[in-house]
Design a protein around this motif. Structure first.
Motif, PDB file in Angstrom:
ATOM      1  N   UNK A 114      -9.233 -16.199 -15.203  1.00 29.63           N
ATOM      2  CA  UNK A 114     -10.134 -15.655 -16.225  1.00 29.63           C
ATOM      3  C   UNK A 114     -11.563 -16.111 -15.967  1.00 29.63           C
ATOM      4  N   UNK A 115     -11.720 -17.364 -15.622  1.00 29.38           N
ATOM      5  CA  UNK A 115     -13.053 -17.922 -15.339  1.00 29.38           C
ATOM      6  C   UNK A 115     -13.684 -17.168 -14.167  1.00 29.38           C
ATOM      7  N   UNK A 116     -12.879 -16.875 -13.152  1.00 28.84           N
ATOM      8  CA  UNK A 116     -13.382 -16.141 -11.990  1.00 28.84           C
ATOM      9  C   UNK A 116     -13.835 -14.737 -12.381  1.00 28.84           C
ATOM     10  N   UNK A 117     -13.005 -14.035 -13.139  1.00 30.89           N
ATOM     11  CA  UNK A 117     -13.347 -12.671 -13.540  1.00 30.89           C
ATOM     12  C   UNK A 117     -14.516 -12.626 -14.517  1.00 30.89           C
ATOM     13  N   UNK A 118     -14.625 -13.621 -15.366  1.00 22.83           N
ATOM     14  CA  UNK A 118     -15.681 -13.614 -16.381  1.00 22.83           C
ATOM     15  C   UNK A 118     -16.951 -14.324 -15.926  1.00 22.83           C
ATOM     16  N   UNK A 119     -16.919 -14.917 -14.756  1.00 26.72           N
ATOM     17  CA  UNK A 119     -18.064 -15.696 -14.331  1.00 26.72           C
ATOM     18  C   UNK A 119     -19.023 -15.001 -13.391  1.00 26.72           C
ATOM     19  N   UNK A 120     -18.765 -13.771 -13.023  1.00 23.99           N
ATOM     20  CA  UNK A 120     -19.577 -13.089 -12.022  1.00 23.99           C
ATOM     21  C   UNK A 120     -20.586 -12.129 -12.644  1.00 23.99           C
ATOM     22  N   UNK A 121     -21.832 -12.520 -12.694  1.00 24.78           N
ATOM     23  CA  UNK A 121     -22.931 -11.644 -13.095  1.00 24.78           C
ATOM     24  C   UNK A 121     -22.621 -10.748 -14.292  1.00 24.78           C
ATOM     25  N   UNK A 122     -22.117 -11.332 -15.332  1.00 21.39           N
ATOM     26  CA  UNK A 122     -21.780 -10.567 -16.528  1.00 21.39           C
ATOM     27  C   UNK A 122     -22.935 -10.624 -17.512  1.00 21.39           C
ATOM     28  N   UNK A 123     -23.270  -9.482 -18.089  1.00 20.58           N
ATOM     29  CA  UNK A 123     -24.326  -9.420 -19.085  1.00 20.58           C
ATOM     30  C   UNK A 123     -23.786  -9.764 -20.463  1.00 20.58           C
ATOM     31  N   UNK A 124     -22.587  -9.254 -20.763  1.00 25.07           N
ATOM     32  CA  UNK A 124     -22.019  -9.463 -22.096  1.00 25.07           C
ATOM     33  C   UNK A 124     -20.501  -9.385 -22.045  1.00 25.07           C
TER      34      UNK A 124
END
Length: 160
Positions: A114-124
């Protein structure tokens, strides 16, 4: 995934009991144009797999009929069916809104994934309020990303 750092990337985190339409509407408010990247992250719990690991777990069909052993294979089948229903519903919504989306399935018990998927250049990130204390969401709050948590008011739009 993104062509430039200025591309808006919005993640919708859903669970089996999430208020899907409310999450979708909140995400649409953040997505101003069709170039935005929309990622739907299905965070599933492990309850089916935990139940299947017990030697005495049985499945009783709602339509009647013979009971059967509840196996890990059946647990995986239920997870896949739920993910497929959710993906089809998101696809309908995305087509109607003229948006493209990516769909990922990950266990709530996999904080590294989850950290990997949510940690990449996410605006919101848009998610249900029940995830407010999830370790990954706590990290997102600390990272100063826009985090929109939605309180469920109606459970009739759940995918499963």
């Amino acid at each position: 995934m993104s062509e430039s750092r200025s591309t808006l990337r919005v993640v919708i985190a859903v669970t089996e009991t999430s208020p899907l339409m409310e999450l979708w509407d909140a995400a649409l408010k953040l997505v101003s144009d069709s170039r935005a990247e929309l990622v739907v992250l299905f965070l599933h719990d492990e309850r089916w797999h935990r139940a299947a690991s017990l030697p005495f777990t049985r499945e009783f069909p709602m339509s009647g009929g013979a009971e059967t052993d509840f196996t890990p294979r059946r647990a995986e089948q239920l997870l896949n069916e739920t993910a497929s229903r959710l993906r089809r519903r998101i696809e309908e919504l995305a087509v109607h809104a003229g948006l493209k989306f990516a769909f990922q399935v990950i266990s709530e018990q996999d904080p590294v994934g989850a950290r990997t998927l949510l940690g990449n250049e996410i605006s919101a990130v848009v998610g249900p309020s029940v995830l407010a204390n999830h370790p990954v969401f706590v990290e997102l709050q600390c990272a100063k990303r826009q985090l929109v948590l939605i309180e469920s008011t109606d459970s009739t739009d759940n995918p499963g």
